[in-house]
Design an enzyme around this catalytic site. Structure first.
Site, PDB file in Angstrom:
ATOM      1  N   GLU A 128       0.834  -1.211   0.000  1.00  0.00           N
ATOM      2  CA  GLU A 128       0.000   0.000   0.000  1.00  0.00           C
ATOM      3  C   GLU A 128       0.869   1.263   0.000  1.00  0.00           C
ATOM      4  O   GLU A 128       2.081   1.197   0.216  1.00  0.00           O
ATOM      5  CB  GLU A 128      -0.926   0.004   1.212  1.00  0.00           C
ATOM      6  CG  GLU A 128      -0.182  -0.034   2.540  1.00  0.00           C
ATOM      7  CD  GLU A 128      -0.891   0.740   3.639  1.00  0.00           C
ATOM      8  OE1 GLU A 128      -1.311   1.871   3.387  1.00  0.00           O
ATOM      9  OE2 GLU A 128      -0.982   0.204   4.747  1.00  0.00           O
ATOM     10  N   VAL A 157      -5.410   0.318   3.055  1.00  0.00           N
ATOM     11  CA  VAL A 157      -5.568  -1.137   2.946  1.00  0.00           C
ATOM     12  C   VAL A 157      -6.780  -1.462   2.072  1.00  0.00           C
ATOM     13  O   VAL A 157      -6.696  -2.275   1.147  1.00  0.00           O
ATOM     14  CB  VAL A 157      -5.683  -1.779   4.343  1.00  0.00           C
ATOM     15  CG1 VAL A 157      -6.130  -3.235   4.248  1.00  0.00           C
ATOM     16  CG2 VAL A 157      -4.347  -1.678   5.080  1.00  0.00           C
ATOM     17  N   ALA A 167     -12.952   1.369   6.973  1.00  0.00           N
ATOM     18  CA  ALA A 167     -13.482   0.648   5.807  1.00  0.00           C
ATOM     19  C   ALA A 167     -12.622  -0.571   5.474  1.00  0.00           C
ATOM     20  O   ALA A 167     -13.043  -1.424   4.687  1.00  0.00           O
ATOM     21  CB  ALA A 167     -13.564   1.584   4.608  1.00  0.00           C
ATOM     22  N   ASP A 168     -11.442  -0.664   6.074  1.00  0.00           N
ATOM     23  CA  ASP A 168     -10.593  -1.850   5.845  1.00  0.00           C
ATOM     24  C   ASP A 168     -11.328  -3.134   6.234  1.00  0.00           C
ATOM     25  O   ASP A 168     -11.151  -4.182   5.604  1.00  0.00           O
ATOM     26  CB  ASP A 168      -9.303  -1.772   6.676  1.00  0.00           C
ATOM     27  CG  ASP A 168      -8.359  -0.668   6.224  1.00  0.00           C
ATOM     28  OD1 ASP A 168      -8.602  -0.049   5.171  1.00  0.00           O
ATOM     29  OD2 ASP A 168      -7.376  -0.431   6.947  1.00  0.00           O
ATOM     30  N   LYS A 228      -3.681  -2.070  14.892  1.00  0.00           N
ATOM     31  CA  LYS A 228      -2.884  -1.097  15.657  1.00  0.00           C
ATOM     32  C   LYS A 228      -3.422  -0.963  17.074  1.00  0.00           C
ATOM     33  O   LYS A 228      -4.626  -0.923  17.291  1.00  0.00           O
ATOM     34  CB  LYS A 228      -2.914   0.260  14.963  1.00  0.00           C
ATOM     35  CG  LYS A 228      -2.254   0.237  13.611  1.00  0.00           C
ATOM     36  CD  LYS A 228      -2.076   1.656  13.102  1.00  0.00           C
ATOM     37  CE  LYS A 228      -1.876   1.641  11.617  1.00  0.00           C
ATOM     38  NZ  LYS A 228      -3.121   1.451  10.863  1.00  0.00           N
TER      39      LYS A 228
HETATM   40  N1  PSU Z   1      -0.315   0.663   8.667  1.00  0.00           N
HETATM   41  C1  PSU Z   1       0.744   1.418   9.003  1.00  0.00           C
HETATM   42  N2  PSU Z   1       0.645   2.768   8.784  1.00  0.00           N
HETATM   43  C2  PSU Z   1      -0.467   3.323   8.180  1.00  0.00           C
HETATM   44  C3  PSU Z   1      -1.570   2.500   7.825  1.00  0.00           C
HETATM   45  C4  PSU Z   1      -1.439   1.178   8.098  1.00  0.00           C
HETATM   46  O1  PSU Z   1       1.746   0.913   9.518  1.00  0.00           O
HETATM   47  O2  PSU Z   1      -0.473   4.517   7.951  1.00  0.00           O
HETATM   48  C5  PSU Z   1      -2.793   3.072   7.137  1.00  0.00           C
HETATM   49  C6  PSU Z   1      -3.369   1.994   6.215  1.00  0.00           C
HETATM   50  O3  PSU Z   1      -3.395   2.510   4.914  1.00  0.00           O
HETATM   51  C7  PSU Z   1      -4.752   1.732   6.746  1.00  0.00           C
HETATM   52  C8  PSU Z   1      -5.103   3.093   7.266  1.00  0.00           C
HETATM   53  O4  PSU Z   1      -5.623   1.253   5.752  1.00  0.00           O
HETATM   54  O5  PSU Z   1      -3.893   3.463   7.942  1.00  0.00           O
HETATM   55  C9  PSU Z   1      -6.323   3.034   8.153  1.00  0.00           C
HETATM   56  O6  PSU Z   1      -6.928   4.281   8.150  1.00  0.00           O
HETATM   57  P1  PSU Z   1      -8.434   4.453   8.688  1.00  0.00           P
HETATM   58  O7  PSU Z   1      -8.355   4.082  10.141  1.00  0.00           O
HETATM   59  O8  PSU Z   1      -8.753   5.932   8.475  1.00  0.00           O
HETATM   60  O9  PSU Z   1      -9.306   3.551   7.880  1.00  0.00           O
END
Ligand code: PSU
Ligand code: MN
Length: 304
Positions: free
Chosen positions: A24, A105, A140-141, A158
């Protein structure tokens, strides 16, 4: 079908039937500070190659959906300011308006699937945020994992997220969450979240077989592989929680919302841990690239 723009390396691998691993780009533009973002992106690609597969870093550049970036495109993306963060909802508008954006993702899964790629390595997926019962902030992942048939290798969700709720949601969506080589669910910077993973597999070939079995059954959606960070690089769960708590409270007082939440928290935790979280993030990303390449290689060997 829209036109996919393949890098030379990816185009050649497709012709030859070599294993491919999607990577990604949001981690490059929003997940890590420069110059570590570019350096890690290059090292992740090199790790995929060293383990027998071909990397396909995915991004939208000036309205074109790229599957694999050449060296100068990767550099441009890493240095660009104000790049959009593209999830499922944003992809088509960005493409239709000639925009430039990094894929999360969810969006990377969509693009990889269009390109026939079955394995994807990232750092950590998005999930259910703490306080989601009032904010409704659920990445949305998770929905994408429920509908797009990729094996996604991450280091767990995370630790900024609500992990029990994230697991519940994935169970509801029918997404297998598979810890690698241990029973505990890993939590990104830490090997052990204190929760037991729903499923466990110990080898790349077992993961590849599970992937093929899902496809053979016609099950929609992918599988989530939670690969623990190497022990020497981890930050124990209780140690990182202090930084997580204060980053979350900063986000609240500063009114951070929507897609800014994850990048904000990652950057705050980087500062609060004096860069230790970044060292761990790099190590786990490379570790995931290695496993993803091995799974992709196994899958290629299984194709009749
Ligand atoms: N993993 C990492 N760093 C990141 C991300 C994932 O180590 O920055 C990103 C990925 O692209 C993941 C996004 O899909 O964070 C999730 O964002 P959100 O919570 O807004 O869906
Ligand atoms: Mn969100």
């Amino acid at each position: 079908m829209i036109t996919l723009h393949f890098s030379d390396e990816v185009a050649q691998a497709r012709r030859a039937g070599h294993p491919l691993v999607a990577l990604e780009s949001t981690i490059i533009t929003h997940g890590m500070p420069a110059p570590h973002n570019l350096d890690t992106a290059r090292r992740a690609e090199a790790t995929v190659r060293d383990n027998g597969a071909v990397p396909a870093t995915i991004a939208v550049l000036e309205g074109r959906l790229h599957i694999g970036l050449d060296a100068s495109q990767l550099e441009q993306l890493a240095q660009a300011k104000d790049v959009a963060k593209l999830s499922r909802a944003d992809l088509a508008v960005c493409l239709a308006t000639g925009g430039t954006g990094a894929t999360t993702v969810a969006a990377t899964m969509i693009a990889a699937h269009l390109a026939g790629i079955e394995v994807f390595a990232t750092g950590g997926i998005g999930g259910v945020h703490r306080g989601a019962e009032s904010s409704f902030d659920v990445s949305a992942d998770l929905q994408e994992l429920a509908q797009t048939p990729l094996t996604v290798v991450c280091a767990g969700a995370k630790a900024i997220l609500d992990l029990p709720k994230t697991l519940e949601m994935l169970e509801t969506l029918g997404v297998p969450v598979i810890a690698v080589g241990q029973n505990a669910l890993p939590a990104f910077w830490s090997r052990d979240s204190g929760l037991t993973a729903p499923l466990r597999l110990d080898t790349a070939s077992a993961i590849a077989r599970a992937h093929r079995t899902r496809v053979a059954m016609g099950l929609s959606g992918g599988q989530l592989i939670a690969n623990p960070i190497p022990a020497e690089d981890e930050i124990p769960y209780d140690d990182i929680q202090k930084a997580v708590a204060s980053a979350l409270s900063d986000a609240r007082t500063q009114g951070i919302a929507g897609k800014d939440v994850t990048p904000f928290l990652l950057a705050r935790i980087h500062d609060l841990t004096a860069g230790r979280s970044l060292t761990a993030n790099i190590a786990l990303m490379l570790n995931n690239a290695r496993l993803a390449a091995r799974i992709a290689t196994q899958l290629t060997g299984m194709k009749e």
